[in-house]
Motif scaffolding. Structure first.
Motif, PDB file in Angstrom:
ATOM      1  N   ILE A 190       2.228  -1.247  -5.424  1.00 46.83           N
ATOM      2  CA  ILE A 190       1.222  -0.273  -5.862  1.00 46.83           C
ATOM      3  C   ILE A 190       1.587   1.126  -5.377  1.00 46.83           C
ATOM      4  N   LEU A 191       1.937   1.233  -4.095  1.00 46.00           N
ATOM      5  CA  LEU A 191       2.306   2.535  -3.548  1.00 46.00           C
ATOM      6  C   LEU A 191       3.570   3.061  -4.217  1.00 46.00           C
ATOM      7  N   GLY A 192       4.536   2.185  -4.488  1.00 47.61           N
ATOM      8  CA  GLY A 192       5.754   2.605  -5.176  1.00 47.61           C
ATOM      9  C   GLY A 192       5.467   3.171  -6.549  1.00 47.61           C
ATOM     10  N   TYR A 193       4.564   2.523  -7.284  1.00 47.99           N
ATOM     11  CA  TYR A 193       4.187   3.004  -8.617  1.00 47.99           C
ATOM     12  C   TYR A 193       3.519   4.377  -8.534  1.00 47.99           C
ATOM     13  N   VAL A 194       2.580   4.513  -7.609  1.00 44.43           N
ATOM     14  CA  VAL A 194       1.841   5.769  -7.452  1.00 44.43           C
ATOM     15  C   VAL A 194       2.785   6.918  -7.088  1.00 44.43           C
TER      16      VAL A 194
END
Length: 446
Positions: free
Chosen positions: A157-161
């Motif tokens: 999730i953090l990578g996508y954001v």
């Protein structure tokens, strides 16, 4: 599309100081919440006045860090691939990259959770601590690894954001994760008296609730975009590319851990006081690293976006600006440590022996931020551009150079030689990647 063609849906963009700081500042603040969480965990367990519990928590956290460093590629690899898709204007590929990362996270997380008893036993054997420390360590590892699927999904999730350059949202997610964790740590660990088990269960609950929040935000966003075809999600060539990227990042991370482990081991050969002094000083380097990681994250997103858009000038400007801000921050950190480092050492340790030794080697630690800034920033550029093979190879080369420097300088100059070898390692990482970058630029945008 020709190799040099600009994608039809590419989003034109200009890299500015504001765009760099919009990612770097919130993510620096987000990264700094991680050591704060560790401090709270230690403080909560420390209230029980039992050294064995503190030792078990410290040992368990070390094992957990080693295990999860292996899977940090789910954050950085996802950032690079999403940034490139974002730069091309390929919204479907952004979704596909995210869900592929989630699939890998779920499978790897379930395996880790299932293997938690074996990992706990292996960690206890490796540490070889006294029985009560080993018992507390085993409890912590067995419980905390139940959060593995949630933790790895949070990486995705953090990578996508971050791949989309949304540093503010990344900060919110990290604050939610660590804020919930800290609150539950006090409730379960201290108020209910669960001790080490309470700290571990607080992590499980915090990771789970943060995962639900992150997934809700991302899924709601995807509802406003075209549906992702199943064949696009299960594209085997894309999966293979992600796995190869992740493999290279994992090798790079292991090499970095090995270098720090060798540094610590060699320091132990100079005696307990020197080992303790080095540990105190390394904390200063690690804290500076959290600040530099913010600009490395900005380099990941902006470089990846530029590669996706086939935009050479924004790429070059992203490299220059992130390096400019990185060196500025590193210089400030060095000045602070040179001027106030002795006072900071006194805050960290009450031992006069450790203080006096740490003061001797303080200048070496103070300059690690400056010698390491290029390595941090180049890592971000190469991860964003997904030039992972180059990054892996230069890390292996740097580790080899470090080993030679360690074996040469430490016997001749003692702990001064050990710190000099660390600087050689950081400088080799940075300048070797910079040399490769110049070669890459000749073909990447042609």
């Amino acid at each position: 599309m020709d190799k040099g063609a600009i994608p039809a849906d590419a989003r034109p963009f200009v890299v500015t100081n504001r765009s760099v700081l919009a990612i770097a500042v919130p993510m620096t603040l987000a990264y700094l919440t991680t050591p704060m969480l560790g401090l709270v965990d230690t403080a909560v367990v420390g209230q029980f006045g039992d050294a064995a519990l503190l030792g078990g928590l410290a040992a368990g956290s070390l094992v957990f860090s080693v295990v999860f460093t292996t899977f940090n590629f789910l954050r950085s690899g996802t950032t690079g691939l999403v940034a490139q898709a974002f730069g091309r204007g390929d919204a479907l590929e952004e979704q596909a990259v995210f869900w592929r990362a989630v699939l890998i996270a779920v499978v790897a997380g379930i395996v880790l959770a299932a293997l938690s008893p074996l990992i706990a036993v292996g960690g206890q054997w490796f540490m070889g601590a006294e029985p009560r420390v080993s018992e507390a360590m085993g409890v912590y590892i067995r419980i905390r690894l139940l959060a593995a699927p949630f933790s790895l999904i949070n990486y995705a999730i953090l990578g996508y954001v971050l791949g989309r350059g949304e540093g503010g949202l990344g900060l919110v997610l990290q604050l939610a994760l660590n804020g919930i964790n800290i609150a539950l740590c006090f409730l379960l660990g201290l108020k209910l008296g669960w001790g080490v088990a309470g700290v571990a269960w607080a992590t499980v609950a915090g990771e789970f609730l943060a995962m639900l929040l992150g997934l809700a935000i991302v899924v709601l966003r995807f509802r406003s975009t075209p549906s992702l075809p199943r064949h696009r999600l299960l594209d085997m060539s894309a999966f293979l590319r992600m796995l190869l990227l992740n493999r290279d990042i994992m090798i790079r991370s292991f090499s970095l851990l090995a270098a720090f482990a060798l540094f610590t081991r060699q320091g132990a050969q100079f005696g307990t006081v020197t080992l303790a002094a080095n540990a105190v000083l390394m904390n200063f380097f690690l804290v500076a690293g959290y600040f530099l990681d913010g600009f490395a994250t900005a380099a990941e997103q902006l470089a990846g976006r530029a590669v996706g858009a086939r935009a050479e000038q924004p790429f070059r400007r992203a490299v220059r600006l992130t390096l400019f801000w990185g060196f500025g921050l590193a210089g400030a950190a060095t000045l602070v440590l040179l001027s106030a480092g002795a006072n900071l050492v006194a805050v960290v340790t009450t031992s006069r022996e450790v203080r006096s030794v740490a003061d001797i080697y303080l200048p070496w630690a103070a300059f690690t931020a400056l010698s390491g800034v290029l390595a941090f920033q180049m890592d971000g550029v190469f991860i964003g551009a997904t030039w992972s093979r180059d990054m892996r190879n230069m890390m292996l080369l740097s580790f080899l150079v470090f080993t030679v420097a360690l074996l040469t300088l430490a016997p001749a100059f003692g702990n001064h030689g050990l710190w000099a070898a660390l600087h050689v390692f950081l400088l080799t990482r940075g300048f070797s990647l910079l040399a490769i970058l110049r070669l890459r630029l000749r073909t990447a945008f042609s």
